[in-house]
Design an enzyme around this catalytic site. Structure first.
Site, PDB file in Angstrom:
ATOM      1  N   HIS A 620       1.618  11.061  -8.004  1.00  0.00           N
ATOM      2  CA  HIS A 620       2.296  10.899  -6.668  1.00  0.00           C
ATOM      3  C   HIS A 620       1.801   9.836  -6.000  1.00  0.00           C
ATOM      4  CE1 HIS A 620       6.463  10.825  -4.082  1.00  0.00           C
ATOM      5  NE2 HIS A 620       5.302  10.749  -3.441  1.00  0.00           N
ATOM      6  N   GLU A 621       1.144  10.310  -5.479  1.00  0.00           N
ATOM      7  CA  GLU A 621       0.726   9.798  -4.179  1.00  0.00           C
ATOM      8  C   GLU A 621      -0.528   8.930  -4.411  1.00  0.00           C
ATOM      9  OE1 GLU A 621       1.209  10.397  -1.604  1.00  0.00           O
ATOM     10  OE2 GLU A 621       1.882  12.943  -1.753  1.00  0.00           O
ATOM     11  N   HIS A 624       1.451   4.844  -5.085  1.00  0.00           N
ATOM     12  CA  HIS A 624       1.081   4.613  -3.419  1.00  0.00           C
ATOM     13  C   HIS A 624      -0.062   3.982  -3.176  1.00  0.00           C
ATOM     14  CE1 HIS A 624       5.318   6.053  -1.427  1.00  0.00           C
ATOM     15  NE2 HIS A 624       4.381   7.408  -1.347  1.00  0.00           N
ATOM     16  N   GLU A 650       9.079   4.390  -1.959  1.00  0.00           N
ATOM     17  CA  GLU A 650       8.080   5.851  -2.296  1.00  0.00           C
ATOM     18  C   GLU A 650       8.721   5.619  -4.488  1.00  0.00           C
ATOM     19  OE1 GLU A 650       7.225   8.386  -2.344  1.00  0.00           O
ATOM     20  OE2 GLU A 650       7.392   8.076   0.310  1.00  0.00           O
ATOM     21  N   ILE A 747      10.627  13.445   9.397  1.00  0.00           N
ATOM     22  CA  ILE A 747      11.662  12.510  10.638  1.00  0.00           C
ATOM     23  C   ILE A 747      11.431  13.112  12.013  1.00  0.00           C
ATOM     24  CG2 ILE A 747      13.244  12.714   8.367  1.00  0.00           C
ATOM     25  CD1 ILE A 747      15.085  14.882  10.189  1.00  0.00           C
ATOM     26  N   TYR A 753      10.040   8.112   8.996  1.00  0.00           N
ATOM     27  CA  TYR A 753      11.239   8.250   7.928  1.00  0.00           C
ATOM     28  C   TYR A 753      12.383   9.517   8.626  1.00  0.00           C
ATOM     29  CZ  TYR A 753       8.007   8.571   3.172  1.00  0.00           C
ATOM     30  OH  TYR A 753       7.838   8.402   2.155  1.00  0.00           O
TER      31      TYR A 753
END
Length: 829
Positions: A620-621, A624, A650, A747, A753
């Protein structure tokens, strides 16, 4: 000019012997000499005198020359002790030769001698200046010469000097960088005002701005990064002191009327390309939402709010880190660790004796468990000690919500200030402000997606909970299934259904093997080569790795750091990618990224072994990271993930996570760390079948977080009322004492976010649909997969923030995105 002879001594000199025709201090005729470390000798016998029938001018010339030689010698002897290398001896010898003069006095040669001495003196001064400049650029600089060492935080010429940067560098470094930025900004504003009647060009507006921003941005990114991965009380204090400087200079940049007007004029230039126009519009949007149009009083309050928010979000992060690292339990009863995997017992045993000098005993203990996931999760999943699980769960759920670490109060302050900030800018609430530049555009569009996915996943989640509860009851569990029971019985249920557990995969996923497979996959799909370059860059921890990336023509195109292991006392939890340097043709700058994970480190001779979830997180990372590194946009402002609408950020990361279920990929990234055998095909097939297990609950959990975030930033209701409002996104009752969102770092630990957590699901629609293009040609068809991979590289990964995400998706897929692939990936289609 005539020379006049004198017969009396002019000065007394010590330790000097006239050798031939030149003054020399290598041989010393004295009985009181003393050695110095430089290899020279010196004495203090003043009985010897220089007598000479020299004329006055020559005597003066020689006297000055001798004094210069003595001064150099004294400097050499004194400073040699402080220098860590002997390179200065060469310079001293050169200076000695330069600073000598002939002592034979002849009137006809006086003029020539004087001119030669002047020329030698000039050379001497130049060499001394060069030496001092060399010292200033090195660690050899003596304090007496420079006053203080150079601040490594201000060295922006290459990669950061992590091994040299400390907390004491932060405040003076950031202060100096900000002062220089402000000076250049004022000059740039003056230039813009003086040329406001001329045609604005990219070279006259954006390029100078990119150049002047770079040094400060570089230094602050280093500080911000270190705060996340190498936190300490000293660094926290330094960052807190430097934070107002950051906000002050940022406000001056983003509230510059001269720059704002210049961009408004530049948008009228029809010679610019589409990427340049997107950057211009982005700058105008950012500046408008940074208060450039506000009247003085409102602008002052706006800046004050930004300062307060920066302090509060930093406090929020620190409270989470402190309460996570500040709790631990030492276990001595073997029953507490029964059922735990061997690696987990080793980790807990090592933690118990850390710093004592004793050897860990995984079999007999003691064992120390904390609240960081590598320590906490195995106990919650495998320990049959229900009281221990409850104690740990309550401790983790109750983090940062009382006493000096009370984040509940911090949350309310952040919410109020964000609401006020949004109202000052003319928005109804902070959610409306946050969404105004995203793909979703408005709050109602986000609620439409959340409600649609809720309706699909909620019934499935209810059935999953019922199945799990029934299984636990039939397996001996008595009473209600509590929060601290869920992970334990989920693992047992999964083992019963599929005859596997996640922990069984660890021995097959040593980090080095996973990295090699991930890099090979990236090479096959996107035509790049990734090579280790450890030692080519300084690192902040000895476990950090460094890699270079090359394209198909063997041209170096990017680099990245990898920090894979958990360090609970100094490193934030979770995993992330940070874009340190972005591609810029103007600055001749290549992309550099930080890839951060938090997995179990090597223990003794056992390498770092990854769970299936940790493998997915790394992929996943790295998604990016690929978008950041493979961008071909030449402008810093839209390269990589810069200038991409946040609800599309994302997209590549979630796309890459799909590959961990591809059979060919799994075969490439797995090898048993002891036997070297690949992951058995039967285990892989069981894992693929288990992919959809509890997916309804997984979906609903993410929807709940998104709904909570959106409601917190679109309503002024108290936190407890908001929790009840979004309770429809859960299938279990909230436990009393559960303080969430007191640890909701996404957040409240920053603003990226805030009112944007829904982005994970929004981007996942794009990601799953894009992965469908690979499935359609057959994941085992290497040639066709390579072709689709190149198309993905040349669109999604290449175009960065220079093109709208929706247009990029259409370029890759040939149509608009659909929810179908997302629902299919969760077994909800």
């Amino acid at each position: 000019m005539s020379c006049k002879e004198i017969g009396a001594p002019l000065i007394k000199l010590s330790g000097i012997k006239r050798s031939g025709g030149y003054v020399n201090f290598i041989d010393v005729n004295s009985e009181t000499t003393e050695s110095c470390e430089s290899g020279f000798t010196r004495d203090y016998d003043t009985s010897q005198s220089l007598t000479s029938p020299f004329c006055t001018q020559c005597m003066l010339v020689q006297a000055v020359s001798v004094l210069v030689s003595l001064t150099i010698r004294e400097y050499a002897c004194e400073e040699r002790r402080r220098m860590r290398s002997g390179f200065s001896l060469l310079f001293i010898a050169i200076l000695h030769q330069i600073s000598t003069v002939c002592h034979k006095c002849q009137a006809t040669l006086c003029r020539r001698l004087f001119r030669a001495w002047c020329f030698q003196t000039i050379i001497l001064v130049l060499i001394l200046k060069w030496m001092l400049a060399s010292f200033e650029r090195s660690d050899l600089a003596p304090t007496s010469v420079l006053g203080q060492r150079e601040n490594p935080l201000l060295d922006t010429s290459g990669l950061p000097r992590f091994a040299h940067i400390s907390a004491v560098d932060v405040l003076p470094g950031i202060t100096k960088a900000a002062t220089e930025l402000e000076r250049r900004l004022q000059h740039f504003e003056h230039t813009l005002e003086a040329t406001k009647n001329t045609l604005r060009t990219w070279a006259s507006v954006d390029e100078p701005l990119e150049i002047l921003r770079r040094p400060f941005s570089y230094s602050w990114r280093v500080v911000s990064h270190l705060e996340s991965v190498k936190s300490s009380p000293e660094l926290r204090t330094a960052v807190q002191q430097a934070q107002p400087i950051l906000l002050d200079i940022s406000s001056k940049l983003e509230q510059s009327v001269s720059i704002y007007n210049a961009f408004k004029d530049l948008r009228l230039n029809k010679k610019l390309d589409g990427t340049q126009h997107r950057i211009i519009e982005s700058n105008l949007y950012i500046m408008k939402n940074s208060g450039v149009d506000l009247e003085a009083e409102k602008r002052h309050r706006f800046n004050e709010i930004n300062q307060l928010l920066a302090n509060l979000t930093a406090r929020f992060r620190n409270n989470v880190l402190d309460t996570t690292s500040g709790f631990s339990i030492v276990l001595t009863d073997k029953s507490s660790v029964e059922g735990l995997p061997e690696m987990s017992r080793q980790l807990l045993a090592s933690a118990a004796v850390s710093g004592t000098g004793e050897s860990p005993d995984p079999e007999n203990g003691p064992w120390k468990v904390g609240l960081d996931l590598p320590s906490y999760e195995p106990v919650m999943v495998y320990s049959s000690n229900r009281k221990l699980r409850e104690q740990l769960y309550r401790a983790r759920a109750g983090r940062a919500c009382s006493g000096q670490h009370d984040n509940i109060a911090v949350i309310e302050e952040i919410r109020n200030l964000r609401q006020e900030k949004a109202e000052i800018l003319g928005y109804k609430n902070y959610a409306e402000f946050s969404l105004s530049a995203n793909m979703a555009k408005n709050v109602s569009a986000v609620w439409g997606m959340l409600d649609s996915l809720h309706n699909k996943s909620y019934p499935v989640a209810l059935k999953e909970v019922a199945f799990l509860t029934d299984f636990a009851s039939r397996s001996g569990h008595q009473g209600q299934l509590e929060k601290w029971d869920t992970a334990y019985w989920t693992q047992k249920h999964m083992k019963t259904l599929f005859s596997i557990s996640d922990e069984e995969f660890r021995p097959y996923f040593p980090l080095e093997r996973v990295l090699a497979g991930l890099f090979n996959l990236s090479s096959d799909l996107f035509g790049i080569k990734i090579r280790p370059a450890d030692g080519a860059a300084e690192v902040w921890d000895e476990a950090v790795r460094f890699f270079n990336v090359y394209n198909e023509k063997e041209i170096h195109i990017a680099s990245f750091f990898l920090d894979p292991y958990s360090r609970p006392k100094e490193k934030q939890t979770g995993a992330w990618m940070d874009n340190f340097l972005s591609r810029s043709s103007l600055l001749h700058q290549l992309p550099v990224a930080f890839v951060i994970c938090n997995q179990i480190p090597p223990i003794g001779s056992t390498p770092s072994l990854m769970s299936f979830y940790e493998v997915s997180t790394l992929f996943h990372e790295f998604g990016h990271t690929l978008q950041h590194m493979l961008s071909t946009v030449p402008y810093n402002g839209a390269s990589g993930i810069n200038n991409i609408e946040w609800d599309a950020v994302e997209f590549p990361s979630q796309f890459m996570s799909n590959w961990v279920y591809d059979r060919r990929t799994i075969a490439a990234i797995s090898r048993h760390y002891q036997t070297g055998e690949p992951l058995p095909q039967a285990m892989l097939e069981k894992k693929i079948k288990a992919r959809y297990y509890m997916k309804g609950i997984d979906m609903l959990t993410q929807l709940h977080l998104a709904a909570l975030d959106l409601t917190l930033h679109s309503s002024t209701d108290p936190l407890e009322i908001i929790k009840k409002k979004v309770s429809k996104f859960t299938v279990t009752k909230r436990m009393k004492g559960d303080c969430f969102p007191s640890t909701f770092l996404h957040i409240f630990g920053g603003d990226s976010y805030a009112a944007g957590y829904y982005s994970y699901k929004w981007a996942e629609v794009l990601a799953q649909d894009a992965f469908g293009a690979f499935e359609e040609v057959g994941l085992q068809n290497k040639e066709k997969i390579r072709k689709v991979g190149r198309r993905f590289r040349d669109t999604v990964l290449s175009l960065g923030g220079g093109t709208s995400p929706l247009e990029v998706f259409r370029m890759f897929r040939g149509r608009n995105p659909s929810y179908t692939a997302l629902l299919k990936s969760y077994g909800l289609a």
